[in-house]
Design an enzyme around this catalytic site. Structure first.
Site, PDB file in Angstrom:
ATOM      1  N   ASP A 128     -51.872 -33.742 -27.380  1.00 12.99           N
ATOM      2  CA  ASP A 128     -51.523 -33.496 -25.982  1.00 12.99           C
ATOM      3  C   ASP A 128     -51.664 -34.758 -25.135  1.00 12.99           C
ATOM      4  OD1 ASP A 128     -51.437 -30.954 -26.973  1.00 12.99           O
ATOM      5  OD2 ASP A 128     -53.218 -30.239 -25.905  1.00 12.99           O
TER       6      ASP A 128
ATOM      7  N   HIS B  76     -46.148 -26.946 -24.312  1.00 11.55           N
ATOM      8  CA  HIS B  76     -46.064 -27.596 -25.618  1.00 11.55           C
ATOM      9  C   HIS B  76     -44.988 -26.930 -26.484  1.00 11.55           C
ATOM     10  CE1 HIS B  76     -50.520 -28.626 -24.740  1.00 11.55           C
ATOM     11  NE2 HIS B  76     -49.673 -29.317 -23.970  1.00 11.55           N
TER      12      HIS B  76
ATOM     13  N   ASP C  51     -44.537 -27.351 -29.673  1.00  7.80           N
ATOM     14  CA  ASP C  51     -44.811 -27.343 -31.109  1.00  7.80           C
ATOM     15  C   ASP C  51     -45.229 -25.993 -31.687  1.00  7.80           C
ATOM     16  OD1 ASP C  51     -47.204 -27.585 -29.771  1.00  7.80           O
ATOM     17  OD2 ASP C  51     -47.931 -29.311 -30.907  1.00  7.80           O
TER      18      ASP C  51
ATOM     19  N   CYS D 170     -51.352 -29.714 -33.150  1.00  8.81           N
ATOM     20  CA  CYS D 170     -52.109 -30.020 -31.921  1.00  8.81           C
ATOM     21  C   CYS D 170     -53.340 -30.881 -32.225  1.00  8.81           C
ATOM     22  CB  CYS D 170     -52.609 -28.740 -31.276  1.00  8.81           C
ATOM     23  SG  CYS D 170     -51.351 -27.579 -30.800  1.00  8.81           S
TER      24      CYS D 170
HETATM   25  N1  ABU Z   1     -49.640 -26.441 -28.413  1.00  8.93           N
HETATM   26  C1  ABU Z   1     -49.909 -25.033 -28.448  1.00  8.93           C
HETATM   27  C2  ABU Z   1     -48.717 -24.173 -28.147  1.00  8.93           C
HETATM   28  C3  ABU Z   1     -49.074 -22.736 -28.158  1.00  8.93           C
HETATM   29  C4  ABU Z   1     -47.954 -21.791 -27.855  1.00  8.93           C
HETATM   30  O1  ABU Z   1     -46.846 -22.224 -27.558  1.00  8.93           O
HETATM   31  O2  ABU Z   1     -48.147 -20.578 -27.912  1.00  8.93           O
END
Ligand code: ABU
Length: 373
Positions: A129, A256, A258, A358
């Protein structure tokens, strides 16, 4: 160690030596062979100071927990269990030939202030992040959460080492994170309403995990932490060698990319079936696999993520992929998709809001800048 700068002439002008070493930072994709990786830590992990940027992305059942426990450590037994899984993960990576680095713990519960606000921190568990590696450039991200304002300090010893070794070290404009950066009228639009993001366009902010790298093409999403201003800052910073493509997905709580859209190898894409009802035309001709439904039981605490975190895998190369040991449907799906899954226990780490992607920053992968589209 060779000097990374030489001073020449009476003017004191600096010139780089012709024999500067190859950069220790070099990574262009999510799948080139992994050589060196930073794995996060959960030391001192704490509930952050409550702020209006949190509820748009926290699971609904966790708001009260975060409000009442702000500034307190996460439960010690969960921190210990997650820490043990990080150790197992690091050992697996080393056994697969990857050099593993760790950040330095920094105080998370010591209050800090700017001219406008004060906060405590959270953790250094998710290097994905805070830091973005694009080629030989390692970029400290201008993160939108006040509780993550100083997070990149945990990585500073490594950043300095990489810089001395020849890497490019950059940082986005340090954000002010005043109230102007957050939509003070924000309310949850519900699952069917238009996407409404809590960050405004007052100043550039982004988290690295809102970007995924496919060589010259970088896929991005706007989110509750990443705004247009931040994406444009990155676009100009990277210059003409890269193309940033911004997509909006079917997700009211984006933070995010990912666990939504995961390029695994040239021509192979993993998608979240509900969030990505239509694969972007950019991926025309790619094999697409919908992630299997997660098997995390309802009783398992997930403080900061949905169960979709099951698709947050890490590629060691175009073949090997790290997957959660108890996630048999994902292990089976990976085999069917032609990959070699390497299982690792990580469910306790998942509680803190992330999984293998992550928890890592791929500092160096063997490969060069190429186009895959
Ligand atoms: N980097 C975590 C993403 C979690 C989600 O999209 O649910």
């Amino acid at each position: 160690m060779k000097p990374y700068l030489e001073t020449s002439g009476a003017s004191g002008a600096h010139t780089a030596p012709a024999d500067r070493p190859a950069s220790p930072v070099s990574s262009y994709t999510e799948w080139d062979p992994l050589e060196e990786v930073i794995v996060g830590i959960v030391d001192g992990a704490s509930f952050p100071t409550w702020h209006m940027a949190l509820p748009p992305v926290l699971p609904a059942g966790m708001h009260e927990t975060f409000r009442t426990r702000a500034g307190q450590p996460f439960p010690a037994e969960q921190v210990a269990a997650a820490s043990a899984e990080l150790e197992e993960f690091a050992h697996i990576l080393e056994a697969e030939g990857v050099k593993v680095r760790r950040p330095e713990p920094i105080p998370q519960r010591r209050e800090y202030s700017t001219l406008d606000w004060s906060s405590t921190g959270m953790y250094a568990a998710m290097p994905r992040d805070a830091l973005l590696v694009i080629g030989e450039d390692i970029i400290e991200c201008p993160m939108a959460w006040r509780s993550r304002y100083y997070e990149s300090l945990a990585y500073r010893p490594l950043l300095k080492e990489y810089f001395h070794g020849g890497a490019k070290w950059s940082a986005g404009p340090k954000p002010e994170l005043t109230d102007a950066q957050f939509d003070q009228e924000w309310t949850d639009p519900g699952e069917d309403g238009p996407q409404r993001l809590v960050v405004t366009e007052f100043e550039p902010t982004f988290d690295a995990a809102d970007f995924t790298r496919c060589g010259r093409d970088i896929i991005a999403q706007k989110s509750h932490v990443t705004n247009d201003f931040g994406i444009e800052w990155l676009r100009r910073h990277l210059g003409d060698d890269y193309r940033i493509h911004v997509f909006e997905f079917n997700d009211q709580h984006p933070m995010h990319i990912d666990a939504t859209l995961v390029p695994m190898a040239p021509g192979k894409l993993l998608i979240h079936p509900e969030r990505v009802p239509e694969v972007p035309a950019l991926f025309k001709g790619w094999d697409v696999m919908a992630a299997p439904a997660p098997v995390i039981p309802d009783s398992h605490p997930l403080y900061m993520t949905s169960k979709s975190i099951n698709m947050n895998i890490l590629m060691l190369d175009e073949q090997r992929v790290i997957v959660e040991r108890q996630d048999q449907p994902m292990i089976d799906a990976m085999k069917k998709f032609g990959f070699t899954p390497i299982p690792c226990n990580f469910r306790n780490f998942n509680s803190f809001g992330g999984s293998f992607h992550c928890a890592t920053l791929d500092v160096r992968r063997r490969g060069t800048l190429q186009s895959y589209f």
